[in-house]
Design an enzyme around this catalytic site. Structure first.
Site, PDB file in Angstrom:
ATOM      1  N   ASP A 103      44.085 -24.068   1.252  1.00 48.22           N
ATOM      2  CA  ASP A 103      42.880 -23.238   1.320  1.00 48.22           C
ATOM      3  C   ASP A 103      42.563 -23.013   2.795  1.00 48.22           C
ATOM      4  OD1 ASP A 103      40.296 -22.271   1.388  1.00 48.22           O
ATOM      5  OD2 ASP A 103      39.382 -24.033   0.470  1.00 48.22           O
TER       6      ASP A 103
ATOM      7  N   HIS B  45      40.967 -16.297   4.903  1.00 49.91           N
ATOM      8  CA  HIS B  45      40.402 -17.002   6.067  1.00 49.91           C
ATOM      9  C   HIS B  45      41.408 -17.972   6.680  1.00 49.91           C
ATOM     10  CE1 HIS B  45      39.331 -20.925   4.116  1.00 49.91           C
ATOM     11  NE2 HIS B  45      39.119 -20.216   3.031  1.00 49.91           N
TER      12      HIS B  45
ATOM     13  N   GLU C 277      34.887 -19.194   7.494  1.00 47.20           N
ATOM     14  CA  GLU C 277      34.548 -19.112   6.071  1.00 47.20           C
ATOM     15  C   GLU C 277      34.005 -20.444   5.576  1.00 47.20           C
ATOM     16  OE1 GLU C 277      35.174 -18.998   1.635  1.00 47.20           O
ATOM     17  OE2 GLU C 277      35.824 -20.456   3.103  1.00 47.20           O
ATOM     18  N   GLU C 278      34.652 -21.531   5.964  1.00 48.98           N
ATOM     19  CA  GLU C 278      34.220 -22.840   5.480  1.00 48.98           C
ATOM     20  C   GLU C 278      32.907 -23.284   6.138  1.00 48.98           C
ATOM     21  OE1 GLU C 278      35.696 -24.119   3.034  1.00 48.98           O
ATOM     22  OE2 GLU C 278      37.830 -23.610   3.102  1.00 48.98           O
TER      23      GLU C 278
ATOM     24  N   ASP D 145      42.106 -16.002  -1.882  1.00 52.18           N
ATOM     25  CA  ASP D 145      41.864 -17.434  -1.689  1.00 52.18           C
ATOM     26  C   ASP D 145      42.258 -18.157  -2.972  1.00 52.18           C
ATOM     27  OD1 ASP D 145      41.061 -19.821  -0.492  1.00 52.18           O
ATOM     28  OD2 ASP D 145      39.133 -19.033   0.163  1.00 52.18           O
TER      29      ASP D 145
ATOM     30  N   HIS E 120      39.791 -28.940  -1.202  1.00 57.35           N
ATOM     31  CA  HIS E 120      39.089 -29.550  -0.062  1.00 57.35           C
ATOM     32  C   HIS E 120      39.488 -30.999   0.198  1.00 57.35           C
ATOM     33  CE1 HIS E 120      35.675 -26.365   0.491  1.00 57.35           C
ATOM     34  NE2 HIS E 120      36.880 -25.841   0.417  1.00 57.35           N
TER      35      HIS E 120
HETATM   36 ZN   LIG Z   1      38.945 -20.921   1.052  1.00 55.44          ZN
END
Ligand SMILES: [Zn+2]
Length: 365
Positions: A178, A64, A210-211, A233, A327
């Site tokens: 990410d 992603h 995706e997030e 990922d 994150h």
């Molecule tokens: Zn990810």
């Protein structure tokens, strides 16, 4: 460009979920320079299809492009800005962070999420994490008019200030590893597969949202209708003191596969990989003398959980690179893991020949 160059460049481009366009254009141009044409769809997914042996099952490999962040919810008369979260933003990691308001290339506005003056912080507040509803951003504006003049409005996307830093000797830190690291790996794979035509048809896809909701890839999976799907990922690295009980995933220890993922909070989804995909990755790693780490657990969810349900069902697996501090604005990966991941994927595709089968009974007892 090396994989490292691509990763650092990609980490410098903002791309909040639903606003991946600058990332998409960069990747399309990057691939075009290598003679690889791409296509895009209404949601902004980007892909290239590399035709191979038509008698073999088709493979979709995807990562992603989007990243988590915020959206401007309200601009106060003081010029301070209220935010809402987009994706799994950790409140605990927000104080004193740098952000940018994504107004447009060359016009993005720098700001900070402040930490209340320490001198005025009560003892009981010293260890309290603020809710998103309590936080605000400061972009230097004196009033609403200043914000409007800079192009910051309700709905403006906000992300951690982009950028990457190298840490000796092979590690990179910054926001959105990410999954820009996955995107960089796919670019490297695309280049390698150009001179490797004896393989199945492969669709390499750079996906969206995706997030946000994990489903931006779904229309693309419908369009490509692959037999097999490999999602690229992060894998949670567990080699820090606070993660030791979570598994056995070492940063710098090579790529990994997920044997079980599940997320019960609202979404109720996950991936239990197809046994043919697990065998393919394990046999490939063994044959190529590559390390292959294993992950299993709850709390992780990827867009593969939706792709596997496409059409009559898709044989899928999550493959990835160990990463620390997910994150946060300071994620960490190891470039050696990414290089080995690309080698693993290429060698895996080479193993999909006439003897390869997706019949579960060939792998299970
Ligand atoms: Zn990810």
């Amino acid at each position: 460009m090396t994989l490292k160059d691509d990763l650092i460049a990609l980490m410098g481009i903002p791309g909040l979920s639903g606003h991946e366009d600058r990332v998409r254009r960069w990747i399309a141009t990057r691939l075009e320079h290598s003679g690889i044409g791409t296509q895009t769809d209404p949601l902004g997914n980007l892909w290239t299809s590399l035709p191979g042996d038509p008698d073999l099952p088709t493979v979709m490999i995807f990562a992603h492009m989007d990243q988590l962040g915020f959206v401007v919810r309200k601009i106060e008369p003081t010029g301070l800005i209220r935010l809402d979260r987009v994706g799994g933003v950790p409140e605990r990691a927000l104080a004193a962070q740098e952000v940018i308001f994504c107004v447009g290339p060359g016009r993005d506005v720098f700001g900070i999420i402040p930490n209340k003056s320490h001198h005025a912080t009560d003892p009981e507040d010293k260890h309290r994490v603020l809710r998103v509803s309590e936080i605000y951003a400061d972009a230097g504006f004196a009033n609403e008019q200043d914000a409007a003049a800079a192009g910051v409005r309700i709905g403006t996307p906000v992300v951690y200030a982009p950028g990457a830093a190298e840490m000796n000797p092979n590690r990179i830190t910054g926001p959105a590893i990410d999954d820009r690291a996955g995107c960089a790996a796919l670019i490297a794979l695309a280049e390698r597969l150009q001179s490797d035509p004896a393989r199945p048809t492969v669709h390499l896809a750079f996906t969206v949202q995706e997030e946000f909701n994990l489903r931006g890839v779904v229309p693309l999976a419908r369009r490509l209708n692959p037999d097999m799907a490999i999602q690229i990922d992060l894998m949670l690295a567990t080699d820090t003191p606070d993660m030791a009980d979570r598994g056995d995933m070492v940063l710098g220890g090579g790529p990994g596969i997920s044997l079980h993922s599940f997320h019960g909070r609202g979404t109720l989804n996950g991936v239990i990989p197809h046994p043919a995909m697990v065998a393919l990755m394990e046999d490939t790693a063994k044959g190529a003398g590559l390390p292959l780490q294993r992950a299993a657990g709850t709390g992780i969810l990827t867009d593969l959980s939706y792709v596997q349900l496409n059409g009559m069902g898709v044989a899928g697996i999550d493959v990835g690179f160990p990463m620390r501090y997910s994150h946060s604005a300071r994620e960490v990966c190891d470039l050696r893991d990414l290089d080995a991941l690309v080698t693993l994927l290429q060698a895996g595709l080479d193993r999909i020949g006439p003897e390869f089968t997706l019949d579960r009974d060939a792998y299970t007892s």
